[in-house]
Design a protein around this motif. Structure first.
Motif, mmCIF file in Angstrom:
data_model
loop_
_atom_site.group_PDB
_atom_site.id
_atom_site.type_symbol
_atom_site.label_atom_id
_atom_site.label_comp_id
_atom_site.label_asym_id
_atom_site.label_seq_id
_atom_site.Cartn_x
_atom_site.Cartn_y
_atom_site.Cartn_z
ATOM 1 N N TYR A 176 37.300 39.668 49.417
ATOM 2 C CA TYR A 176 36.600 39.577 50.690
ATOM 3 C C TYR A 176 36.084 40.980 51.002
ATOM 4 O O TYR A 176 36.380 41.935 50.299
ATOM 5 N N GLU A 177 35.342 41.088 52.062
ATOM 6 C CA GLU A 177 34.719 42.375 52.358
ATOM 7 C C GLU A 177 35.751 43.469 52.603
ATOM 8 O O GLU A 177 35.536 44.626 52.255
ATOM 9 N N SER A 178 36.885 43.103 53.208
ATOM 10 C CA SER A 178 37.885 44.115 53.547
ATOM 11 C C SER A 178 39.256 43.846 52.955
ATOM 12 O O SER A 178 40.185 44.608 53.187
ATOM 13 N N GLN A 179 39.414 42.751 52.224
ATOM 14 C CA GLN A 179 40.721 42.399 51.677
ATOM 15 C C GLN A 179 40.579 41.760 50.302
ATOM 16 O O GLN A 179 39.490 41.306 49.921
ATOM 17 N N ILE A 180 41.670 41.732 49.565
ATOM 18 C CA ILE A 180 41.753 41.072 48.271
ATOM 19 C C ILE A 180 42.963 40.148 48.311
ATOM 20 O O ILE A 180 44.038 40.552 48.766
ATOM 21 N N THR A 181 42.801 38.909 47.859
ATOM 22 C CA THR A 181 43.942 38.001 47.755
ATOM 23 C C THR A 181 44.252 37.788 46.278
ATOM 24 O O THR A 181 43.355 37.804 45.429
ATOM 25 N N TYR A 182 45.529 37.589 45.978
ATOM 26 C CA TYR A 182 45.950 37.510 44.579
ATOM 27 C C TYR A 182 47.250 36.729 44.484
ATOM 28 O O TYR A 182 48.036 36.648 45.433
ATOM 29 N N LYS A 183 47.467 36.151 43.316
ATOM 30 C CA LYS A 183 48.679 35.384 43.069
ATOM 31 C C LYS A 183 49.667 36.223 42.264
ATOM 32 O O LYS A 183 50.178 35.815 41.225
ATOM 33 N N LEU A 184 49.907 37.413 42.766
ATOM 34 C CA LEU A 184 50.938 38.307 42.249
ATOM 35 C C LEU A 184 52.125 38.229 43.189
ATOM 36 O O LEU A 184 51.952 38.119 44.400
ATOM 37 N N SER A 185 53.330 38.328 42.663
ATOM 38 C CA SER A 185 54.519 38.304 43.517
ATOM 39 C C SER A 185 54.820 39.707 44.026
ATOM 40 O O SER A 185 54.852 40.671 43.255
ATOM 41 N N ALA A 186 55.020 39.824 45.324
ATOM 42 C CA ALA A 186 55.362 41.095 45.960
ATOM 43 C C ALA A 186 56.127 40.775 47.243
ATOM 44 O O ALA A 186 55.714 39.905 48.006
ATOM 45 N N LEU A 187 57.225 41.457 47.478
ATOM 46 C CA LEU A 187 58.085 41.170 48.624
ATOM 47 C C LEU A 187 58.163 42.358 49.572
ATOM 48 O O LEU A 187 57.673 43.449 49.275
ATOM 49 N N GLU A 188 58.797 42.108 50.745
ATOM 50 C CA GLU A 188 59.027 43.168 51.710
ATOM 51 C C GLU A 188 59.639 44.363 50.995
ATOM 52 O O GLU A 188 60.438 44.235 50.077
ATOM 53 N N GLY A 189 59.237 45.551 51.424
ATOM 54 C CA GLY A 189 59.621 46.770 50.713
ATOM 55 C C GLY A 189 58.507 47.244 49.808
ATOM 56 O O GLY A 189 58.443 48.420 49.461
#
Length: 323
Positions: free
Chosen positions: A252-265
Motif C-alpha cells: 500500500y502507499e504507506s504500509q506493507i502486509t505480509y504472511k510472515l510470523s512476527a510476535l510482540e517484542g
C-alpha cells in the motif's frame, strides 16, 4: 513477491473487515511526513552515501566480515520482568499459518549482528522491542517503541542491546541520546508508526548496518523474498528469530502486509531484503514491523510501516543532522 493492490470495492471491503479488527487500520496516505523528537541536539553527524534513481533510492549498507567480538554476559532481569508481566502484548503481531520461524544462534554472523533488542520504560511500565542499525550511530524502529499516543509520553531509559542471544550480547547495551518519531504517530496514525534513535557510541563501525531502501510499487514488486528478524516475546527470552516470505505480499502507499510470523517484542524489527537489482551487494530495510491482524483466533497477516520517499528523506536529514 510484493504486489500492488487494485483500488476496488472488493479490496476496500476486505481491508475494512479484516484490518479494522486489529489494533489499527490502513489509513490513507498523507502528502508529507516530518520527524519530531526529544534531545535533538546530538553531536554524532554521519553522512550516509545515497544513490537515487527514477524508481528507487537507497543508502549504502556496510558489513564487516563475521564479527571477531567475544560475546559479553549481561543479565536479562530488566527484559525478563517486562516479558513475564505481559506488558508487551500490544497487538505486536501474529503467527500466520504454520510457524516456520528460525532461531538465529550465531549473532556474530555478519548477516545478523546489525539487529538488536531495545528496552525502554514508559513511567513504571517496562517494555522491549527490536531495532536495526542503519548507520554507525542510528537505529531504526517503530514509533510505538519511543512514544505512547494514549498517554502522550515519551519512552525513557532506552537501550539498544546488539546481537542479543539470551544472556549474552556482542557489546554492552548502548544508551539512546536522542529520539524522533513521525509527527502523525503522536495522534496514533498507524501509517506513521516509525522512529529512529541516536546512540551514545558508534557501534555500527564494529557491527555494520543495513541500507535504507525506498522503491516505487513497480520496483518493490520485484523484491523477493522479504524477511523480518527480531525478538518475539513467545520464544525463549532474548533470543533472535527470523522468518521470510513464502506467500504473496501486498503493498500500500504507506504500509506493507505480509504472511510472515512476527510476535510482540518484534515491534520495530526491519522488513528487509537483499540488494536491489542494480544496487551494491548488501541488505536493505524497507520498513518496520508494526502489528498483526487476527480473525476468529487465527493469524491473518502482519503489517509493516513502509519506508516512503518522505520518510526516507526525513530519516536521512536526521542522520546527517540537517533536521
Amino acid at each position: 513477491m510484493l504486489h500492488k493492490i487494485p483500488l476496488s470495492w472488493a479490496s476496500f471491503i476486505f481491508n475494512f473487515l479484516f484490518l479494522s479488527c486489529s489494533c489499527g487500520i490502513l489509513f490513507p496516505a498523507v502528502s508529507q511526513e516530518e520527524l519530531v523528537g526529544e534531545g535533538l541536539s546530538g553531536e554524532h553527524k554521519h553522512e550516509l552515501k545515497i544513490i537515487k534513481t527514477e524508481h528507487y533510492w537507497h543508502t549504502v549498507p556496510f558489513r564487516l566480515a563475521n564479527s571477531s567480538l567475544e560475546p559479553v554476559s549481561h543479565p536479562l532481569n530488566f527484559e525478563r520482568k517486562a516479558l513475564n508481566s505481559h506488558e508487551l502484548l500490544v497487538c505486536g503481531g501474529v503467527v500466520v499459518g504454520e510457524d516456520e520461524r528460525q532461531q538465529i544462534e550465531d549473532a556474530k554472523d555478519k548477516h545478523w549482528c546489525v539487529y538488536g533488542q531495545l528496552t525502554m520504560s514508559f513511567g513504571d511500565k517496562l517494555c522491549a522491542g527490536t531495532g536495526t542499525l542503519i548507520s554507525p550511530w542510528h537505529v531504526l524502529t517503530t514509533g510505538r517503541n519511543l512514544y505512547d499516543p494514549k498517554t502522550q509520553k515519551w519512552a525513557e531509559n532506552i537501550q539498544f542491546h546488539p546481537g542479543r542471544n539470551g544472556d549474552t550480547l556482542l557489546l554492552n547495551p548502548v544508551t539512546c541520546t536522542k529520539k524522533a518519531i513521525f509527527s502523525n504517530w503522536k495522534m496514533g496514525d498507524e501509517k506513521s508508526d516509525m522512529g529512529i534513535i541516536e546512540l551514545s557510541e558508534g557501534i555500527g563501525r564494529q557491527l555494520g548496518w543495513n541500507g535504507l531502501l525506498w522503491g516505487d510499487d513497480a520496483y518493490l514488486s520485484k523484491v523477493d523474498p522479504i524477511s523480518v528478524t527480531g525478538y518475539p516475546g513467545d520464544k525463549p527470552i532474548g533470543t533472535m528469530w527470523t522468518d521470510y516470505s513464502k506467500d504473496r505480499n501486498n503493498i500500500y502507499e504507506s504500509q506493507i502486509t505480509y504472511k510472515l510470523s512476527a510476535l510482540e517484542g518484534q515491534n520495530g524489527a526491519s522488513i528487509w531484503a537483499r540488494s536491489p537489482k542494480d544496487g551494491p551487494e548488501g541488505f536493505y530495510s524497507l520498513g518496520v514491523h508494526a502489528y498483526g491482524v487476527s480473525w476468529n483466533g487465527a493469524g491473518v497477516m502482519n503489517i509493516a510501516t513502509r519506508l516512503t520517499q518522505d520518510k526516507f528523506a526525513a530519516l536521512i536529514n536526521f542522520i546527517n543532522e540537517k533536521f
